[in-house]
Scaffold this motif. Structure first.
Motif, mmCIF file in Angstrom:
data_model
loop_
_atom_site.group_PDB
_atom_site.id
_atom_site.type_symbol
_atom_site.label_atom_id
_atom_site.label_comp_id
_atom_site.label_asym_id
_atom_site.label_seq_id
_atom_site.Cartn_x
_atom_site.Cartn_y
_atom_site.Cartn_z
ATOM 1 N N GLU A 230 0.848 -1.194 0.000
ATOM 2 C CA GLU A 230 0.000 0.000 0.000
ATOM 3 C C GLU A 230 0.883 1.243 0.000
ATOM 4 O O GLU A 230 1.807 1.363 0.812
ATOM 5 N N TYR A 231 0.597 2.155 -0.921
ATOM 6 C CA TYR A 231 1.303 3.430 -0.977
ATOM 7 C C TYR A 231 0.545 4.387 -0.066
ATOM 8 O O TYR A 231 -0.506 4.911 -0.430
ATOM 9 N N ALA A 232 1.094 4.612 1.125
ATOM 10 C CA ALA A 232 0.352 5.284 2.190
ATOM 11 C C ALA A 232 -0.061 6.706 1.816
ATOM 12 O O ALA A 232 -1.091 7.197 2.289
ATOM 13 N N ARG A 233 0.696 7.383 0.974
ATOM 14 C CA ARG A 233 0.348 8.761 0.659
ATOM 15 C C ARG A 233 -1.020 8.873 0.000
ATOM 16 O O ARG A 233 -1.788 9.786 0.280
ATOM 17 N N VAL A 234 -1.337 7.921 -0.895
ATOM 18 C CA VAL A 234 -2.593 8.060 -1.628
ATOM 19 C C VAL A 234 -3.786 7.452 -0.903
ATOM 20 O O VAL A 234 -4.932 7.628 -1.336
ATOM 21 N N THR A 235 -3.559 6.737 0.197
ATOM 22 C CA THR A 235 -4.686 6.218 0.974
ATOM 23 C C THR A 235 -4.874 6.956 2.291
ATOM 24 O O THR A 235 -5.748 6.587 3.088
ATOM 25 N N ALA A 236 -4.079 7.996 2.533
ATOM 26 C CA ALA A 236 -4.238 8.771 3.765
ATOM 27 C C ALA A 236 -5.599 9.463 3.770
ATOM 28 O O ALA A 236 -5.980 10.101 2.779
ATOM 29 N N PRO A 237 -6.380 9.324 4.851
ATOM 30 C CA PRO A 237 -7.712 9.955 4.896
ATOM 31 C C PRO A 237 -7.686 11.458 4.630
ATOM 32 O O PRO A 237 -8.660 12.015 4.127
ATOM 33 N N ASP A 238 -6.566 12.130 4.945
ATOM 34 C CA ASP A 238 -6.489 13.570 4.702
ATOM 35 C C ASP A 238 -6.103 13.904 3.263
ATOM 36 O O ASP A 238 -6.018 15.084 2.914
ATOM 37 N N ARG A 239 -5.876 12.889 2.431
ATOM 38 C CA ARG A 239 -5.674 13.162 0.997
ATOM 39 C C ARG A 239 -7.047 13.324 0.352
ATOM 40 O O ARG A 239 -7.752 12.359 0.077
ATOM 41 N N ARG A 240 -7.405 14.559 0.134
ATOM 42 C CA ARG A 240 -8.744 14.852 -0.374
ATOM 43 C C ARG A 240 -8.724 16.277 -0.913
ATOM 44 O O ARG A 240 -7.773 17.033 -0.641
ATOM 45 N N PRO A 241 -9.717 16.661 -1.681
ATOM 46 C CA PRO A 241 -9.813 18.078 -2.030
ATOM 47 C C PRO A 241 -9.896 18.922 -0.764
ATOM 48 O O PRO A 241 -10.627 18.590 0.179
ATOM 49 N N GLY A 250 -8.100 21.491 -5.453
ATOM 50 C CA GLY A 250 -7.175 20.363 -5.574
ATOM 51 C C GLY A 250 -5.755 20.900 -5.501
ATOM 52 O O GLY A 250 -5.397 21.835 -6.223
ATOM 53 N N LEU A 251 -4.940 20.314 -4.624
ATOM 54 C CA LEU A 251 -3.603 20.857 -4.355
ATOM 55 C C LEU A 251 -2.623 19.715 -4.190
ATOM 56 O O LEU A 251 -2.914 18.730 -3.513
ATOM 57 N N MET A 252 -1.466 19.833 -4.833
ATOM 58 C CA MET A 252 -0.428 18.811 -4.718
ATOM 59 C C MET A 252 0.915 19.490 -4.534
ATOM 60 O O MET A 252 1.579 19.880 -5.499
ATOM 61 N N ILE A 253 1.302 19.699 -3.278
ATOM 62 C CA ILE A 253 2.633 20.235 -2.977
ATOM 63 C C ILE A 253 3.541 19.020 -2.831
ATOM 64 O O ILE A 253 3.459 18.286 -1.848
ATOM 65 N N TYR A 254 4.402 18.815 -3.812
ATOM 66 C CA TYR A 254 5.066 17.516 -3.917
ATOM 67 C C TYR A 254 6.549 17.549 -3.565
ATOM 68 O O TYR A 254 6.983 16.875 -2.635
ATOM 69 N N ASN A 255 7.329 18.355 -4.279
ATOM 70 C CA ASN A 255 8.773 18.299 -4.058
ATOM 71 C C ASN A 255 9.241 19.374 -3.073
ATOM 72 O O ASN A 255 8.461 20.214 -2.617
ATOM 73 N N ASP A 256 10.522 19.319 -2.741
ATOM 74 C CA ASP A 256 11.064 20.228 -1.728
ATOM 75 C C ASP A 256 10.927 21.690 -2.150
ATOM 76 O O ASP A 256 10.595 22.565 -1.332
ATOM 77 N N LYS A 257 11.158 21.976 -3.426
ATOM 78 C CA LYS A 257 11.058 23.344 -3.905
ATOM 79 C C LYS A 257 9.641 23.883 -3.724
ATOM 80 O O LYS A 257 9.446 25.030 -3.289
ATOM 81 N N GLN A 258 8.658 23.067 -4.026
ATOM 82 C CA GLN A 258 7.267 23.509 -3.882
ATOM 83 C C GLN A 258 6.915 23.741 -2.418
ATOM 84 O O GLN A 258 6.197 24.698 -2.091
ATOM 85 N N TRP A 259 7.413 22.897 -1.525
ATOM 86 C CA TRP A 259 7.145 23.130 -0.101
ATOM 87 C C TRP A 259 7.805 24.415 0.388
ATOM 88 O O TRP A 259 7.220 25.170 1.159
ATOM 89 N N ARG A 260 9.021 24.699 -0.063
ATOM 90 C CA ARG A 260 9.668 25.941 0.335
ATOM 91 C C ARG A 260 8.866 27.141 -0.170
ATOM 92 O O ARG A 260 8.697 28.149 0.547
ATOM 93 N N SER A 261 8.366 27.040 -1.385
ATOM 94 C CA SER A 261 7.555 28.137 -1.936
ATOM 95 C C SER A 261 6.273 28.322 -1.140
ATOM 96 O O SER A 261 5.828 29.455 -0.891
ATOM 97 N N PHE A 262 5.671 27.203 -0.738
ATOM 98 C CA PHE A 262 4.434 27.280 0.036
ATOM 99 C C PHE A 262 4.685 27.934 1.389
ATOM 100 O O PHE A 262 3.920 28.814 1.816
#
Length: 403
Positions: A230-241, A250-262
């Motif tokens: 099971e790939y836990a990221r996509v089954t996490a209950p908080d993964r939702r719109p 719909g939001l996908m902050i994925y890599n380190d650069k995107q998290w720093r920007s956020f």
């Protein structure tokens, strides 16, 4: 305009003995890309002809879309004369695709051996529920059945924190259909090199299991497993719109650069320096907490405010659209995605061809044909006279088109 004359598959003829969604979706792609798709139906017709909304007798909305650009012949395949018609058609065809269980197609005398005898170069594709080599081989299957059997429904339940649930799309049918399409095209390419036809098997269960387990094999990739499948990221209950102040996003902050920007976007709060946010590995290991914290922030601004900020920060995000919203989406309008045409039913709209070819573009043909509409045209192409065709209609081997 059924039986296309342009597109990358313009020289290909496909005999389509499929029904419902999986097979017709595959052959719709062939028709869109220029193949001459001859839809072989029983005298009762494809069941989707009767699925609501039915716009005219035998013309259900789903049928009209996924059978566009095809030609229909209505044949009683349980008769020797009906079987012989198919074999004569096979002699002129490149591809034969069916969606019946193996035992059923053999009872009709239309298995691979029979079609190969009629045309040694034919590509023969079996699209059905379960592979022939296992104990489920003769089980009937539809989309819901395979969503359940492939683990997808269970995973949806993990996502929602409740009972198993189906994806709100006939995803098993369509993934298997797409797989059948690429498999047949690969076989056609191989035939160009070798000159030989071949038989293909596309079982829904195995196809969807491969589809689901592409990311969910995870810890089970090793023997013995090092963790769950099971790939836990996509089954996490908080993964939702995410809920915004006035809607959802719909939001996908994925890599380190995107998290720093956020974090910069929200003022670099103290919690942003928690080690769990430091890398993709640590975020994945704490995905429930990470997504929950994100949700607490997103609800503080409106959808438009977030979208404007995310565009500047180059963070992947989109508003949550309904299927009705898509009908008037400005991007789809600008790219010419929606196909509009006149028909006997009045103006119609269909999804366009999502792929683009610079030299050999496809084209969308007429809406799904009336049952048996092309009996005379198709059979004349393989040498039947008008009198012979009429006699076959009178005898019930062919069902004449209404009107």
């Amino acid at each position: 305009m059924s039986g296309q004359a342009s597109g990358p598959l313009a020289s290909v003829r496909v005999l389509d003995l499929t029904s419902v969604l999986m097979g017709p979706y595959a052959t719709q792609i062939f028709a869109d890309l220029g193949a001459d798709v001859v839809k072989i139906e029983s005298p009762e017709g494809d069941t989707t002809r009767r699925l609501p909304p039915v716009l005219a007798p035998g013309q259900g909305a789903m049928f009209l879309n996924i059978n566009r650009g095809k030609r229909s012949v209505a044949i009683d395949l349980k008769t020797p004369a009906g079987r012989d018609i198919v074999l004569r058609l096979a002699a002129t065809a490149d591809v034969f695709i069916h969606s019946m269980r193996g035992a059923a197609i053999e009872r009709l005398g239309l298995g691979y051996a029979a079609l190969k005898a009629a045309n040694p170069k034919i590509i023969y594709a079996n699209l059905y529920g379960f592979g022939r080599g296992g104990p489920y081989a003769d089980f009937p299957a539809y989309d819901d059945i395979v969503q359940g059997a492939s683990g997808l429904a269970s995973l949806q339940g993990r996502l929602t924190g409740g009972d198993p649930a189906y994806v709100a799309s006939a995803v098993a049918d369509k993934v298997a259909g797409l797989t059948g399409t690429y498999a047949v095209m690969a076989a056609l390419f191989a035939r160009e090199r070798s000159g030989r036809g071949q038989e293909i098997e596309v079982p829904m269960f195995e196809t969807m299991t491969a589809f689901v387990m592409a990311e969910h094999l995870c810890g089970a990739v090793t023997e013995p497993p090092s963790g769950p499948a099971e790939y836990a990221r996509v089954t996490a209950p908080d993964r939702r719109p995410y809920r915004t102040r006035d809607g959802h996003i719909g939001l996908m902050i994925y890599n380190d650069k995107q998290w720093r920007s956020f974090f910069k976007l929200i003022g670099d709060p103290d919690w942003s320096r928690d080690p769990m946010f430091a890398s993709m590995t640590s975020r994945t290991e704490n995905i429930g907490t990470v997504l929950g914290r994100l949700g607490d922030v997103i609800v503080t601004r409106t959808t438009d405010e977030w979208m404007e900020a995310f565009r500047v920060a180059e963070i992947p995000a989109m508003p949550i659209f309904s299927t009705s919203d898509l009908l008037n989406d400005p991007h789809l309008a600008a790219t010419g995605f929606w196909h509009r045409a006149d028909s006997d039913l009045g103006p119609v709209r269909m999804p366009g061809i999502p792929t683009r070819f610079s030299d050999t573009p496809g084209a969308i043909g007429d809406i799904g044909p009336a049952l048996g509409a092309h009996n005379h045209a198709v059979l004349a192409e393989i040498g039947f006279t008008p009198g012979e065709i009429e006699a076959l209609e009178v005898s019930g081997v062919l069902r004449a088109a209404a009107g």
